[in-house]
Design an enzyme around this catalytic site. Structure first.
Site, PDB file in Angstrom:
ATOM      1  N   CYS A   3       6.573   5.061   8.008  1.00  0.00           N
ATOM      2  CA  CYS A   3       7.561   6.110   7.714  1.00  0.00           C
ATOM      3  C   CYS A   3       8.873   5.416   7.351  1.00  0.00           C
ATOM      4  O   CYS A   3       8.864   4.241   6.978  1.00  0.00           O
ATOM      5  CB  CYS A   3       7.700   7.087   8.885  1.00  0.00           C
ATOM      6  SG  CYS A   3       8.358   6.386  10.415  1.00  0.00           S
ATOM      7  N   ASN A   6      10.459   4.087  11.457  1.00  0.00           N
ATOM      8  CA  ASN A   6       9.484   3.587  12.442  1.00  0.00           C
ATOM      9  C   ASN A   6       9.916   3.899  13.876  1.00  0.00           C
ATOM     10  O   ASN A   6       9.655   3.135  14.804  1.00  0.00           O
ATOM     11  CB  ASN A   6       9.229   2.077  12.264  1.00  0.00           C
ATOM     12  CG  ASN A   6       8.005   1.547  13.007  1.00  0.00           C
ATOM     13  OD1 ASN A   6       7.952   0.370  13.352  1.00  0.00           O
ATOM     14  ND2 ASN A   6       7.028   2.374  13.254  1.00  0.00           N
ATOM     15  N   CYS A   8      10.026   7.641  14.723  1.00  0.00           N
ATOM     16  CA  CYS A   8       9.541   9.007  15.011  1.00  0.00           C
ATOM     17  C   CYS A   8       8.091   9.188  14.561  1.00  0.00           C
ATOM     18  O   CYS A   8       7.169   9.164  15.377  1.00  0.00           O
ATOM     19  CB  CYS A   8      10.424  10.065  14.328  1.00  0.00           C
ATOM     20  SG  CYS A   8      12.158  10.007  14.796  1.00  0.00           S
ATOM     21  N   ARG A   9       7.868   9.372  13.271  1.00  0.00           N
ATOM     22  CA  ARG A   9       6.535   9.740  12.787  1.00  0.00           C
ATOM     23  C   ARG A   9       5.521   8.615  12.902  1.00  0.00           C
ATOM     24  O   ARG A   9       4.412   8.816  13.444  1.00  0.00           O
ATOM     25  CB  ARG A   9       6.620  10.223  11.326  1.00  0.00           C
ATOM     26  CG  ARG A   9       7.385  11.517  11.176  1.00  0.00           C
ATOM     27  CD  ARG A   9       7.766  11.771   9.735  1.00  0.00           C
ATOM     28  NE  ARG A   9       8.752  10.791   9.258  1.00  0.00           N
ATOM     29  CZ  ARG A   9       9.189  10.715   8.016  1.00  0.00           C
ATOM     30  NH1 ARG A   9       8.712  11.545   7.105  1.00  0.00           N
ATOM     31  NH2 ARG A   9      10.099   9.823   7.685  1.00  0.00           N
ATOM     32  N   SER A  10       5.844   7.432  12.371  1.00  0.00           N
ATOM     33  CA  SER A  10       4.801   6.385  12.350  1.00  0.00           C
ATOM     34  C   SER A  10       4.448   5.846  13.735  1.00  0.00           C
ATOM     35  O   SER A  10       3.265   5.565  13.981  1.00  0.00           O
ATOM     36  CB  SER A  10       5.138   5.262  11.359  1.00  0.00           C
ATOM     37  OG  SER A  10       6.331   4.618  11.682  1.00  0.00           O
ATOM     38  N   ASP A 119      10.165  14.785   8.214  1.00  0.00           N
ATOM     39  CA  ASP A 119      11.001  13.905   9.027  1.00  0.00           C
ATOM     40  C   ASP A 119      11.706  14.754  10.101  1.00  0.00           C
ATOM     41  O   ASP A 119      12.495  15.633   9.764  1.00  0.00           O
ATOM     42  CB  ASP A 119      12.026  13.248   8.097  1.00  0.00           C
ATOM     43  CG  ASP A 119      12.962  12.322   8.830  1.00  0.00           C
ATOM     44  OD1 ASP A 119      12.896  12.263  10.071  1.00  0.00           O
ATOM     45  OD2 ASP A 119      13.773  11.673   8.142  1.00  0.00           O
TER      46      ASP A 119
HETATM   47  P1  4NP Z   1      11.066   8.378  11.014  1.00  0.00           P
HETATM   48  O1  4NP Z   1      12.410   9.243  11.245  1.00  0.00           O
HETATM   49  O2  4NP Z   1      11.122   7.900   9.583  1.00  0.00           O
HETATM   50  O3  4NP Z   1       9.990   9.380  11.250  1.00  0.00           O
HETATM   51  O4  4NP Z   1      11.119   7.261  12.024  1.00  0.00           O
HETATM   52  C1  4NP Z   1      13.684   8.751  10.974  1.00  0.00           C
HETATM   53  C2  4NP Z   1      14.303   7.912  11.870  1.00  0.00           C
HETATM   54  C3  4NP Z   1      15.589   7.474  11.613  1.00  0.00           C
HETATM   55  C4  4NP Z   1      16.236   7.877  10.473  1.00  0.00           C
HETATM   56  C5  4NP Z   1      15.612   8.708   9.564  1.00  0.00           C
HETATM   57  C6  4NP Z   1      14.323   9.139   9.816  1.00  0.00           C
HETATM   58  N1  4NP Z   1      17.558   7.446  10.231  1.00  0.00           N
HETATM   59  O5  4NP Z   1      18.154   7.891   9.240  1.00  0.00           O
HETATM   60  O6  4NP Z   1      18.100   6.638  11.019  1.00  0.00           O
END
Ligand code: 4NP
Length: 152
Positions: A3, A6, A8-10, A119
């Site tokens: 993602c 790294n 939340c989703r992944s 997201d």
């Molecule tokens: P992820 O979510 O891609 O599912 O881990 C996010 C985590 C952090 C951010 C964006 C999405 N960020 O902008 O810091």
């Protein structure tokens, strides 16, 4: 599992698949990474950890890392969560063989769902719960496909 951050989703996808691979006694290496470098070394987001734990998957020991070109050598399949991840991962591919390893997770595995795993970072706990539930379904499909010899 890839993602953006790294955190939340992944890691949720990674934790679910690792747990299920173990439960089914399959010999598959599972890992996750983010395309961005914002959170390198960080544990998963506490909201994702809380929901994962409440649903029986322990992801708190995972640490964020950035996806790199070496991952194309180390892994047979690279599942990304959304189109933007797909674009970012494709940018690092250096051959058609490497591009062929990359899949939009919902397109490949769960065609009835909307095409992306949304997201949840700026969302509510319900958004995190929905991500968990979607990835729980998708990782069941991955396990079935591995067992049927369709992937892996
Ligand atoms: P992820 O979510 O891609 O599912 O881990 C996010 C985590 C952090 C951010 C964006 C999405 N960020 O902008 O810091």
């Amino acid at each position: 599992m890839v993602c953006l951050g790294n955190i939340c989703r992944s890691p949720m996808a990674d934790g679910l698949l690792r747990r299920k691979v173990k439960e089914h006694d399959l010999n598959v290496l599972v890992d996750s990474a983010g395309t961005a470098n914002y959170h390198i070394g960080s544990p998963p987001d506490h909201r994702m950890v809380e929901i994962a734990t409440s649903r029986g998957t322990d992801i708190q020991d995972l640490r964020a890392r950035q996806f790199s070109k070496i991952d194309f050598q180390d892994f047979d399949l690279i599942y990304v969560m959304d189109e933007s991840n797909l674009t970012n991962v494709y940018r690092l591919a250096s051959s058609e063989d490497e591009r062929q390893k990359v899949r939009l997770i919902l397109e490949d595995l769960y065609p009835k769902a909307s095409m992306k795993v949304p997201d949840p970072y700026y969302g509510s706990m319900k958004d995190f719960m929905d991500v968990h539930d979607l990835l729980d379904e998708v990782t069941d499909v991955i396990i079935e496909k591995i067992k049927n010899g369709e992937i892996g």
